[in-house]
Design a protein around this motif. Structure first.
Motif, PDB file in Angstrom:
ATOM      1  N   VAL A  61      33.510  28.657  79.994  1.00 36.95           N
ATOM      2  CA  VAL A  61      33.575  27.900  78.738  1.00 36.95           C
ATOM      3  C   VAL A  61      34.871  28.232  78.006  1.00 36.95           C
ATOM      4  N   GLU A  62      35.254  29.500  78.046  1.00 34.41           N
ATOM      5  CA  GLU A  62      36.504  29.929  77.403  1.00 34.41           C
ATOM      6  C   GLU A  62      37.715  29.225  78.037  1.00 34.41           C
ATOM      7  N   MET A  63      37.626  28.954  79.347  1.00 32.75           N
ATOM      8  CA  MET A  63      38.721  28.276  80.044  1.00 32.75           C
ATOM      9  C   MET A  63      38.631  26.761  79.934  1.00 32.75           C
ATOM     10  N   GLY A  64      37.568  26.259  79.285  1.00 34.45           N
ATOM     11  CA  GLY A  64      37.448  24.823  79.081  1.00 34.45           C
ATOM     12  C   GLY A  64      36.654  24.103  80.141  1.00 34.45           C
ATOM     13  N   MET A  65      35.937  24.839  80.964  1.00 33.55           N
ATOM     14  CA  MET A  65      35.103  24.199  81.982  1.00 33.55           C
ATOM     15  C   MET A  65      33.660  24.200  81.489  1.00 33.55           C
ATOM     16  N   ASP A  66      33.139  23.026  81.195  1.00 28.28           N
ATOM     17  CA  ASP A  66      31.744  22.921  80.760  1.00 28.28           C
ATOM     18  C   ASP A  66      31.106  21.659  81.334  1.00 28.28           C
ATOM     19  N   TRP A  67      31.379  21.378  82.591  1.00 26.37           N
ATOM     20  CA  TRP A  67      30.885  20.157  83.221  1.00 26.37           C
ATOM     21  C   TRP A  67      29.378  20.105  83.249  1.00 26.37           C
ATOM     22  N   TRP A  68      28.703  21.206  83.198  1.00 26.82           N
ATOM     23  CA  TRP A  68      27.250  21.221  83.283  1.00 26.82           C
ATOM     24  C   TRP A  68      26.604  20.728  81.993  1.00 26.82           C
ATOM     25  N   ASN A  69      27.353  20.690  80.874  1.00 27.05           N
ATOM     26  CA  ASN A  69      26.778  20.204  79.616  1.00 27.05           C
ATOM     27  C   ASN A  69      26.525  18.701  79.648  1.00 27.05           C
ATOM     28  N   ASN A  71      26.242  16.887  82.586  1.00 25.65           N
ATOM     29  CA  ASN A  71      25.674  16.477  83.864  1.00 25.65           C
ATOM     30  C   ASN A  71      24.176  16.257  83.693  1.00 25.65           C
ATOM     31  N   PRO A  72      23.680  15.037  83.982  1.00 27.11           N
ATOM     32  CA  PRO A  72      22.249  14.768  83.780  1.00 27.11           C
ATOM     33  C   PRO A  72      21.347  15.607  84.679  1.00 27.11           C
ATOM     34  N   ALA A  73      21.862  16.096  85.786  1.00 27.52           N
ATOM     35  CA  ALA A  73      21.040  16.915  86.677  1.00 27.52           C
ATOM     36  C   ALA A  73      20.670  18.247  86.026  1.00 27.52           C
ATOM     37  N   PHE A  74      21.486  18.707  85.090  1.00 27.42           N
ATOM     38  CA  PHE A  74      21.227  19.977  84.429  1.00 27.42           C
ATOM     39  C   PHE A  74      20.638  19.805  83.035  1.00 27.42           C
ATOM     40  N   ALA A  75      20.459  18.557  82.590  1.00 23.63           N
ATOM     41  CA  ALA A  75      19.899  18.296  81.265  1.00 23.63           C
ATOM     42  C   ALA A  75      18.387  18.429  81.323  1.00 23.63           C
ATOM     43  N   PRO A  76      17.800  18.891  80.255  1.00 27.16           N
ATOM     44  CA  PRO A  76      16.326  18.957  80.245  1.00 27.16           C
ATOM     45  C   PRO A  76      15.761  17.543  80.295  1.00 27.16           C
ATOM     46  N   GLN A  77      14.567  17.439  80.828  1.00 27.09           N
ATOM     47  CA  GLN A  77      13.930  16.133  80.946  1.00 27.09           C
ATOM     48  C   GLN A  77      13.681  15.554  79.560  1.00 27.09           C
ATOM     49  N   ALA A  78      14.090  14.315  79.405  1.00 25.98           N
ATOM     50  CA  ALA A  78      13.870  13.635  78.136  1.00 25.98           C
ATOM     51  C   ALA A  78      12.385  13.297  78.018  1.00 25.98           C
ATOM     52  N   PRO A  79      11.842  13.409  76.820  1.00 27.88           N
ATOM     53  CA  PRO A  79      10.436  13.048  76.668  1.00 27.88           C
ATOM     54  C   PRO A  79      10.243  11.560  76.947  1.00 27.88           C
ATOM     55  N   ALA A  80       9.116  11.251  77.479  1.00 28.52           N
ATOM     56  CA  ALA A  80       8.842   9.854  77.822  1.00 28.52           C
ATOM     57  C   ALA A  80       8.865   8.999  76.559  1.00 28.52           C
ATOM     58  N   GLN A  81       9.368   7.833  76.695  1.00 25.99           N
ATOM     59  CA  GLN A  81       9.460   6.920  75.567  1.00 25.99           C
ATOM     60  C   GLN A  81       8.071   6.355  75.268  1.00 25.99           C
ATOM     61  N   GLU A  82       7.862   6.022  74.015  1.00 24.50           N
ATOM     62  CA  GLU A  82       6.562   5.502  73.590  1.00 24.50           C
ATOM     63  C   GLU A  82       6.198   4.219  74.333  1.00 24.50           C
ATOM     64  N   GLY A  83       7.159   3.322  74.469  1.00 26.42           N
ATOM     65  CA  GLY A  83       6.904   2.069  75.175  1.00 26.42           C
ATOM     66  C   GLY A  83       6.572   2.299  76.627  1.00 26.42           C
ATOM     67  N   GLU A  84       7.224   3.269  77.216  1.00 19.99           N
ATOM     68  CA  GLU A  84       6.974   3.597  78.618  1.00 19.99           C
ATOM     69  C   GLU A  84       5.550   4.118  78.811  1.00 19.99           C
ATOM     70  N   LEU A  85       5.107   4.951  77.873  1.00 16.99           N
ATOM     71  CA  LEU A  85       3.742   5.480  77.948  1.00 16.99           C
ATOM     72  C   LEU A  85       2.712   4.385  77.785  1.00 16.99           C
TER      73      LEU A  85
END
Length: 101
Positions: A61-69, A71-85
Protein backbone atom coordinates in the motif's frame (compact mmCIF):
# COMPACT_ATOMS: atom_id res chain seq x y z
CA UNK A 1 56.27 -18.43 3.63
CA UNK A 2 55.37 -20.86 6.38
CA UNK A 3 55.80 -19.67 9.91
CA UNK A 4 54.98 -23.00 11.48
CA UNK A 5 52.04 -21.45 13.30
CA UNK A 6 48.63 -22.87 12.26
CA UNK A 7 46.33 -20.28 10.79
CA UNK A 8 42.96 -20.02 12.40
CA UNK A 9 39.85 -19.70 10.32
CA UNK A 10 37.56 -16.78 10.93
CA UNK A 11 33.85 -17.44 11.13
CA UNK A 12 31.06 -15.00 10.77
CA UNK A 13 29.63 -14.18 14.17
CA UNK A 14 26.34 -12.93 12.81
CA UNK A 15 23.80 -15.49 11.73
CA UNK A 16 20.47 -14.94 10.11
CA UNK A 17 17.54 -17.17 10.75
CA UNK A 18 14.79 -17.82 8.26
CA UNK A 19 12.39 -15.79 10.40
CA UNK A 20 14.77 -12.81 10.34
CA UNK A 21 15.13 -13.11 6.58
CA UNK A 22 11.37 -13.33 6.06
CA UNK A 23 10.76 -10.35 8.31
CA UNK A 24 13.32 -8.32 6.40
CA UNK A 25 11.86 -9.29 3.01
CA UNK A 26 8.34 -8.41 4.10
CA UNK A 27 9.50 -5.13 5.63
CA UNK A 28 11.69 -3.94 2.78
CA UNK A 29 10.24 -5.88 -0.14
CA UNK A 30 11.95 -7.73 -2.91
CA UNK A 31 11.52 -7.40 -6.67
CA UNK A 32 12.30 -10.12 -9.16
CA UNK A 33 12.18 -9.28 -12.84
CA UNK A 34 13.02 -11.18 -15.93
CA UNK A 35 12.30 -11.27 -19.63
CA UNK A 36 12.31 -14.31 -21.86
CA UNK A 37 12.23 -13.81 -25.59
CA UNK A 38 12.27 -16.59 -28.11
CA UNK A 39 13.22 -15.56 -31.61
CA UNK A 40 13.68 -17.53 -34.77
CA UNK A 41 15.52 -15.79 -37.59
CA UNK A 42 14.73 -12.33 -36.19
CA UNK A 43 11.05 -13.21 -35.82
CA UNK A 44 9.87 -12.93 -32.27
CA UNK A 45 7.79 -15.96 -31.42
CA UNK A 46 7.25 -15.60 -27.70
CA UNK A 47 7.86 -12.97 -25.06
CA UNK A 48 7.36 -13.53 -21.35
CA UNK A 49 7.85 -10.59 -19.02
CA UNK A 50 7.98 -11.49 -15.37
CA UNK A 51 7.54 -8.89 -12.63
CA UNK A 52 7.28 -10.24 -9.10
CA UNK A 53 7.07 -8.15 -5.94
CA UNK A 54 7.16 -9.85 -2.56
CA UNK A 55 6.39 -7.68 0.45
CA UNK A 56 3.86 -7.16 3.20
CA UNK A 57 0.46 -5.64 2.48
CA UNK A 58 1.40 -2.50 4.37
CA UNK A 59 4.52 -2.06 2.26
CA UNK A 60 2.52 -2.69 -0.93
CA UNK A 61 0.00 0.00 0.00
CA UNK A 62 2.90 2.32 0.80
CA UNK A 63 4.26 1.68 -2.71
CA UNK A 64 0.86 2.40 -4.25
CA UNK A 65 -0.23 -1.14 -5.02
CA UNK A 66 -3.79 -1.75 -3.85
CA UNK A 67 -5.35 -3.72 -6.69
CA UNK A 68 -7.19 -5.96 -4.25
CA UNK A 69 -9.36 -3.03 -3.05
CA UNK A 70 -11.18 -2.77 -6.39
CA UNK A 71 -11.13 -6.43 -7.35
CA UNK A 72 -14.63 -7.92 -7.01
CA UNK A 73 -13.17 -11.34 -6.23
CA UNK A 74 -11.82 -9.96 -2.95
CA UNK A 75 -14.85 -7.80 -2.09
CA UNK A 76 -17.26 -9.04 0.54
CA UNK A 77 -20.50 -10.41 -0.81
CA UNK A 78 -23.05 -7.69 -1.31
CA UNK A 79 -26.30 -8.26 0.53
CA UNK A 80 -29.07 -9.50 -1.68
CA UNK A 81 -31.24 -6.78 -3.09
CA UNK A 82 -34.82 -6.49 -1.87
CA UNK A 83 -36.25 -6.98 -5.36
CA UNK A 84 -34.10 -10.03 -5.88
CA UNK A 85 -35.38 -11.59 -2.66
CA UNK A 86 -39.01 -10.94 -3.52
CA UNK A 87 -38.61 -12.53 -6.96
CA UNK A 88 -37.02 -15.60 -5.35
CA UNK A 89 -39.88 -15.79 -2.85
CA UNK A 90 -42.44 -15.60 -5.68
CA UNK A 91 -40.70 -18.38 -7.58
CA UNK A 92 -40.60 -20.48 -4.42
CA UNK A 93 -44.34 -19.96 -3.87
CA UNK A 94 -45.04 -21.07 -7.45
CA UNK A 95 -42.95 -24.20 -6.97
CA UNK A 96 -44.68 -24.99 -3.66
CA UNK A 97 -48.15 -24.53 -5.24
CA UNK A 98 -47.15 -26.78 -8.14
CA UNK A 99 -45.98 -29.47 -5.71
CA UNK A 100 -49.21 -29.33 -3.66
CA UNK A 101 -51.41 -29.94 -6.74
Amino acid sequence: MATGKPQSMTHSVKSTTVADLLERILDKGIVVTGDIKIKLVDVELLTVELRLVICSVDKAVEMGMDWWNNNPAFAPQAPAQEGELSSIEKRLEKIEKALVK
